[in-house]
Scaffold this active site. Structure first.
Site, PDB file in Angstrom:
ATOM      1  N   CYS B 309       0.855  -1.186   0.000  1.00 37.38           N
ATOM      2  CA  CYS B 309       0.000   0.000   0.000  1.00 37.38           C
ATOM      3  C   CYS B 309       0.884   1.227   0.000  1.00 37.38           C
ATOM      4  O   CYS B 309       1.963   1.218   0.580  1.00 37.38           O
ATOM      5  CB  CYS B 309      -0.871   0.029   1.261  1.00 37.38           C
ATOM      6  SG  CYS B 309      -2.318  -0.996   1.127  1.00 37.38           S
ATOM      7  N   GLU B 343       1.698  -4.119  -5.543  1.00 37.40           N
ATOM      8  CA  GLU B 343       0.525  -4.982  -5.465  1.00 37.40           C
ATOM      9  C   GLU B 343      -0.649  -4.256  -6.121  1.00 37.40           C
ATOM     10  O   GLU B 343      -0.778  -3.039  -6.040  1.00 37.40           O
ATOM     11  CB  GLU B 343       0.229  -5.250  -3.985  1.00 37.40           C
ATOM     12  CG  GLU B 343      -0.705  -6.409  -3.743  1.00 37.40           C
ATOM     13  CD  GLU B 343      -0.863  -6.696  -2.252  1.00 37.40           C
ATOM     14  OE1 GLU B 343       0.121  -6.592  -1.509  1.00 37.40           O
ATOM     15  OE2 GLU B 343      -1.999  -7.014  -1.849  1.00 37.40           O
TER      16      GLU B 343
END
Lengths: 467, 443
Positions: B309, B343
Site C-alpha cells: 500500500c 501490489e
C-alpha cells in the site's frame, strides 16, 4: 502501404532490441506517416499476459497524441483539509534530531512505564460526575488506574490459562478487587476511591466483553468473514499450502526426510525377502511331505508286486490303516495320467500294504523301471515337480481313450517352416469325470513342459524324487 | 452529531440556484443518463411538487451543489434524520457525485439539492434497459468498464459491489492529524467503539486515535514519541524515512492501517500487520518527525511485490512525496537484488504516479543508452518488473514492429515530450544516504 496486417511475434524480453534514435531511421520506409501517428496502433505487439492500455491506446491517460497527463493529475479532485489552529500549542518544540540515524527502541509494551490507555468519552463523563461529588482524582490518575487494572486482569487471565489466541467469546474479568488493591498499593489511592474506580472499570469491561486496552483485545478468528473485523492472525501453516512452498527444498531437513524414507524402504525390502524365504521353505517342506507320501505309496505297491510276483516270504501282511479300495481313489476330483506308480497295470486295489520300511533294494530298481515306462507315452511328458500331486486319482489310459474315439489335440500347424516347439498338452480327468487336456499348467501359467523356468528367480531347485 | 457542518462547511453557499443541470451532465460519468435528466428538469413544474419527494428515497438521482458552487449529478446512497425536528425536510443525505470518485461522497443538507431535478431510480432502470437493448455487447462492455471507477480493473463486478456495499458510507468524516484537519476519503473499519464519531483526533507520532480534543491534548502531554517507532534508514535534509516492523510495533502498525484506509479505497485490513514492514516518510522539524506518507511492504512476497500500500497524506499531496516513495521502494528492491512490482489494484492516483515514475526512469535510460538493449536488461537496471516496462513502453507507443522485429523508438524529441508529460520526478532518493539491510527473519 507497408502497414502490417499480421499479428507481430510476441516480444522476447531477453532479446536485445535496437534503439532507433532518429525518426528518419524508420521513416524512410514509411514516408507518409508521422512518427507519432497513433495509426500504428495496429502494429503494436501484445505481450502475452501483460495488461495493456496500448493498442486502443490514446484514451489512456498517457496516450500519445495529446500529452494530457499533467493536466489530468490536477483534474482528479480530492477532498479538502484545513490547518488546525491549536497545533502550535498542542505540540511542543522539544525535538532535537540527533546527528546519527535514530534507532527504534522496543515497543511501548516492553518498555513498561508508559501509560498506554487514553480516557474515552465514557470515562471522561464518569470522571466528571465522580469529581463533582468528591473532587479527588484527576484524569491522568484515572488513566493510570484503568491501565494498571487492564494489565493486572490480563496477567490474571494468563495465570488462569484463559488467554485465547483469537476472539471466541466474551473475555471474562478475572481480577478481584482485593488482589488489585494489593498490587496497586504503591499508587496510594484511597480505598473507597479505588473501589469506585474498580467497580466502574469492571462494569465497563463486562459491557464491552473484551479488554478495553486495544493491545490486549484478542484478534478475530481466522475463519471469521465479517469484513468489519480486522487484523486476523495469518497462520504460518496456511502459507505452506501454496504450491511453491510445497516444493521440496534442498536443505538438511529434506535430506534427513529422504534418508528416513530410504531406511523405511530398505526395512520393507528385508521384510519381504524374509517372507519370500519363509514361503519357499514352506513349499519345500510341503513337497518333501508329498514326496514322502508318494514314496510310501510306491513302496506299498512295490511290496505288493513283489509279493504277487516273487512271493517273497517273510513279509507279513498285517492289517493297515492305509487300507483302501478302488472307490476311494475315484473319489478324488482330478486324476492325472502321469502318476506312474499308481498305474492300473500295477494296481492292486484290494491289497492292503504297509510294509514300506522293509522294501529291499531290488524292488527299488524295479520301481524305476515301472516309473520310466509311462514317460514314453505320447502325451505325457516330463513330470512337473511343482504341480501339486493329485494323489488317489485315476489316470487316463490312452488306449482306452483311443478306443473311445478321443484323441489328444493335434499340434498346431507349422508356419513358414519355422520349427515351432511341438505342441504339448497333458490329459487328466477333471471334475465330474470330464477329460481335460491342459495346454498350460493351470497352476504355473506356463506351457506344459516349460514350467521350471519360471521358478529360476526364486532359486528353486526342483525336487526330483524319481531321479 | 457535529459532522454535517464540518463536511460541507467550505462550500456552504445559498441554496438558490439556477438550473444548470444540463451543462453539468457533460461529465463523462453521467453521459449515459444525461439526456433523460435534462428532459425531466425542463418538464417538471417549478417548485410546487418538491414537497412530494421529501424525504428523498435512497437511490434517487438529483443535482447537488458542490464545493465549486456548481450543480453536479448525484445519487442518494443513504439518508439520516436530522437531530432537531421531525420535519420531513430535516434529513441529511449521503450522496455520490456520479462524475467523481467515491472519495468525494459526503453528507449534504436538503438545501444543497435541486429538487426540481429529482429523478427516482425507477426511471434510470427503464432507461438502462432501453439502451442496453440497442447496444452491442462490445458497447455494453465499454460502458461497464468506464462506468466502474478507475483503479478497480482487477476486481470482478461481484466483489466490487460487495466492497461498495459494506463501505458505502464513510464512518469517519474528518480526522485531525498534527497540523491538519483532513476530510476523509473512504470508510475505514475502526473498532465499534468509534462508530458514532464523525471526527477522530490522531496523535501525530504514535497514531493513537481519540474522540475528543481534550483526550488528544492529555495524550500529547504523556506521549514520548517524536517520530515513528522504528529505525531511521534514510535522512536527507529535513526528510527522513523510518522502517517500522509490524510485528514489533503492532499497535502502531494497526493505527497506521486504520488511518491509511481512510484514504485508500481498496486497502484491506483483513489480516494482521506482523507480516509487513512500514516505511514511514517524515518531514522533521523541532516539533518532531511528521509523517507525510508511507508505504508498506510484505516481509516475504511470493509474487515479487515490493510494495503493498502507498499513501501520501492529502495535505502533502502533489509535492513529489508519492514519487519519492515509489522511487524509494525500487531502491530497496535494488539493494535486495530483486525485481519488484506494486501490489494491485492501483488507485487512479497511484496508477498515475507509477506510470510517471516508470516513464521517467525508462526514458532517461533510453535517452542515454547506446546500442541495443533488452527488456530484461532494463529490468535488471531499474528493478522494475518486465511486464511493467513493457506496458509502459507500449502505452507510449515506443515499441514498434519493424521489418519482422521489435524496435524501441527513442527519438529524443519524442522522449522529451513524454518526459515532460510525465511530470517532474519530485524529490530524488540519494542512495548514499540509505542505510539499510534487507529484512531477515530472526532465529
Amino acid at each position: 502501404m507497408s502497414r502490417l496486417s499480421f499479428r507481430p511475434r510476441p516480444l522476447d524480453i531477453h532479446k536485445k532490441l535496437p534503439i532507433l534514435k532518429s525518426v528518419r531511421e524508420f521513416e524512410d520506409e514509411e514516408p507518409g506517416v508521422a512518427p507519432i501517428a497513433s495509426a500504428r496502433a495496429g502494429v503494436l505487439l501484445r505481450h502475452s499476459g501483460a495488461e495493456l492500455t496500448a493498442p486502443a491506446g490514446n484514451n489512456a491517460t498517457e496516450g500519445e497524441g495529446n500529452p494530457p497527463s499533467k493536466k489530468n493529475i490536477q483534474e482528479i479532485p480530492t477532498p479538502q483539509f484545513d490547518a488546525v489552529d491549536t497545533y502550535e500549542r498542542d505540540y511542543t518544540r522539544t525535538f532535537a534530531q540527533p546527528t546519527s540515524y535514530i534507532r527504534g527502541r522496543g515497543a511501548r509494551a516492553e518498555i513498561g512505564e508508559f501509560v498506554e490507555y487514553d480516557l474515552d468519552n465514557e470515562d471522561e463523563d464518569w470522571l466528571e460526575n465522580f469529581n463533582n461529588e468528591r473532587k479527588n482524582i484527576n484524569p491522568e490518575k484515572l488513566e493510570v488506574l484503568l491501565f494498571k487494572l487492564e494489565i493486572l486482569d490480563h496477567k490474571a487471565r494468563e495465570r488462569a490459562g484463559a488467554i485465547t489466541p483469537t476472539f471466541i467469546g466474551p473475555v471474562p474479568v478475572l481480577l478481584q478487587l482485593d488482589a488489585a488493591m494489593e498490587a496497586l498499593q504503591y499508587l496510594s489511592v484511597r480505598y473507597n476511591i479505588f473501589e469506585d474506580v474498580y467497580n466502574y472499570w469492571k462494569a465497563k469491561r463486562e459491557r464491552w466483553q473484551k479488554p478495553i486496552l486495544r493491545r490486549l483485545q484478542p484478534p478475530p478468528p481466522v475463519n471469521d468473514t465479517n469484513p468489519y473485523n480486522v487484523f486476523r492472525p495469518r497462520e504460518k501453516a496456511h502459507r505452506l499450502h501454496t504450491r511453491r512452498m510445497q516444493r521440496r527444498e534442498n536443505n538438511i531437513q529434506s535430506f534427513e526426510k529422504l534418508r528416513l524414507v530410504r531406511r523405511n524402504l530398505e526395512q520393507a525390502k528385508a521384510l519381504m525377502d524374509a517372507l519370500i524365504k519363509r514361503e519357499e521353505t514352506k513349499r519345500e517342506a510341503m513337497t518333501s511331505q508329498v514326496n514322502l507320501q508318494r514314496i510310501q505309496m510306491k513302496y506299498k505297491h512295490e511290496a505288493q508286486l513283489v509279493e504277487d510276483g516273487t512271493t517273497l516270504s517273510g513279509f507279513q501282511q498285517t492289517s493297515s490303516r492305509f487300507e483302501s479300495s478302488d472307490d476311494d481313489y475315484a473319489d478324488s476330483d482330478d486324476t492325472t495320467t502321469e502318476q506312474p506308480y499308481i498305474r492300473p497295470a500295477v494296481f492292486h486295489p484290494r491289497f492292503p500294504a504297509n510294509k514300506l520300511s522293509v522294501i529291499p533294494p531290488l524292488r527299488i530298481k524295479r520301481e524305476r523301471e515301472l516309473k520310466r515306462r509311462p514317460q514314453q507315452n505320447g502325451w505325457v511328458f516330463k513330470r512337473d515337480p511343482e504341480e501339486p500331486v493329485f494323489l488317489f486319482t485315476r489316470p487316463l489310459d490312452p488306449d482306452k481313450l483311443v478306443a473311445a474315439g478321443i484323441k489328444a489335440p493335434p499340434d498346431p500347424p507349422i508356419e513358414n517352416g519355422a520349427t515351432a516347439p511341438p505342441f504339448r498338452c497333458r490329459g487328466r480327468i477333471g471334475r465330474g469325470g470330464r477329460i481335460i487336456f491342459d495346454r498350460w499348467n493351470p497352476l504355473l501359467r506356463t506351457p506344459i513342459g516349460q514350467e521350471t523356468s519360471c521358478y529360476a528367480p526364486y532359486g528353486h531347485r526342483p525336487p526330483s524324487p524319481e531321479g | 452529531m457535529g459532522s454535517m457542518e464540518a463536511s460541507t462547511a467550505p462550500e456552504n453557499g445559498s441554496a438558490a440556484g439556477g438550473g444548470a443541470g444540463g451543462k453539468a451532465c457533460n461529465g463523462a460519468g453521467a453521459a449515459s443518463n444525461g439526456g433523460g435528466m435534462e428532459r425531466r428538469l425542463r418538464s417538471s413544474a417549478a417548485s410546487a411538487s418538491w414537497a412530494a419527494h421529501v424525504p428523498l428515497e435512497v437511490g434517487t438521482r438529483v443535482m447537488c451543489r458542490w464545493r465549486d458552487q456548481k450543480l453536479h449529478p448525484v445519487k442518494v446512497i443513504e439518508r439520516r434524520k436530522g437531530s432537531s425536528s421531525s420535519s420531513p425536510a430535516d434529513y441529511e443525505y449521503y450522496v455520490h457525485y456520479t462524475e467523481f470518485n467515491r472519495r468525494l461522497d459526503e453528507w449534504v443538507k436538503l438545501e444543497q439539492l435541486d429538487l426540481d431535478t429529482v429523478e427516482t431510480d425507477v426511471d434510470e432502470k427503464v432507461e438502462d434497459k432501453a439502451t442496453s437493448l440497442k447496444m452491442t455487447r462490445h458497447q455494453k462492455r465499454k460502458i461497464d468498464e468506464t462506468h466502474v471507477e478507475q483503479g478497480h480493473e482487477e476486481l470482478d463486478a461481484a466483489s466490487l459491489r460487495e466492497h461498495e456495499e459494506f463501505t458505502k458510507v464513510k464512518n469517519i468524516a474528518k480526522i485531525e492529524l498534527g497540523r491538519y484537519e483532513i476530510d476523509t476519503w473512504y470508510f475505514s473499519p475502526f473498532p465499534p467503539e468509534y462508530n458514532d464519531c464523525p471526527k477522530l483526533f490522531f496523535c501525530e507520532f504514535c497514531l493513537n486515535f481519540m474522540k475528543r480534543k481534550e483526550q488528544l491534548q492529555r495524550h500529547m502531554k504523556k506521549c514520548d514519541l517524536k517520530h515513528p517507532p522504528g529505525d531511521e534508514i534514510y535522512r536527507s535534509g529535513t526528510l527522513s524515512m523510518f522502517e517500522v516492523d509490524g510485528k514489533k510495533n503492532k499497535v502502531y502498525g494497526q493505527n497506521l492501517c486504520y488511518l491509511a484506509k481512510l484514504f485508500l479505497d481498496h486497502k484491506t485490513l483483513y489480516y494482521d500487520v506482523d507480516l509487513f514492514l512500514f516505511y514511514v516518510l517524515c518531514e522533521c522539524d523541532d516539533r518532531g518527525c511528521h509523517m507525510v506518507g508511507y508505504f508498506s511492504k510484505e516481509k516475504h512476497s511470493e509474487e515479487s511485490y515490493n510494495l503493498a500500500c502507498i499513501l501520501t497524506l492529502p495535505p502533502y499531496q502533489r509535492k513529489g512525496y508519492g514519487k519519492f516513495l515509489i522511487a524509494f521502494s525500487y531502491e530497496l528492491s535494488k539493494k535486495e537484488g530483486k525485481v519488484g512490482t506494486p501490489e494491485r489494484p492501483l488507485s487512479d492516483l497511484g496508477l498515475l504516479s507509477y506510470r510517471g515514475y516508470w516513464t521517467r526512469v525508462l526514458l532517461e535510460i533510453l535517452k542515454k543508452h547506446k546500442g541495443n538493449i533488452s527488456i530484461k536488461e532494463l529490468s535488471d537496471m531499474t528493478a522494475i518488473k518486465a511486464d511493467d516496462i513493457l506496458s509502459t513502453l507500449q502505452s507510449l507507443d515506443l515499441i514498434q514492429y519493424r521489418k519482422g522485429q521489435h524496435v524501441i523508438c527513442a527519438d529524443p524529441k519524442v522522449l522529451d515530450r513524454h518526459l515532460k508529460a510525465a511530470g517532474r520526478g519530485g524529490l530524488d532518493v540519494d542512495v548514499s544516504k540509505l542505510i539499510w539491510t534487507p529484512y531477515k527473519e530472526q532465529g
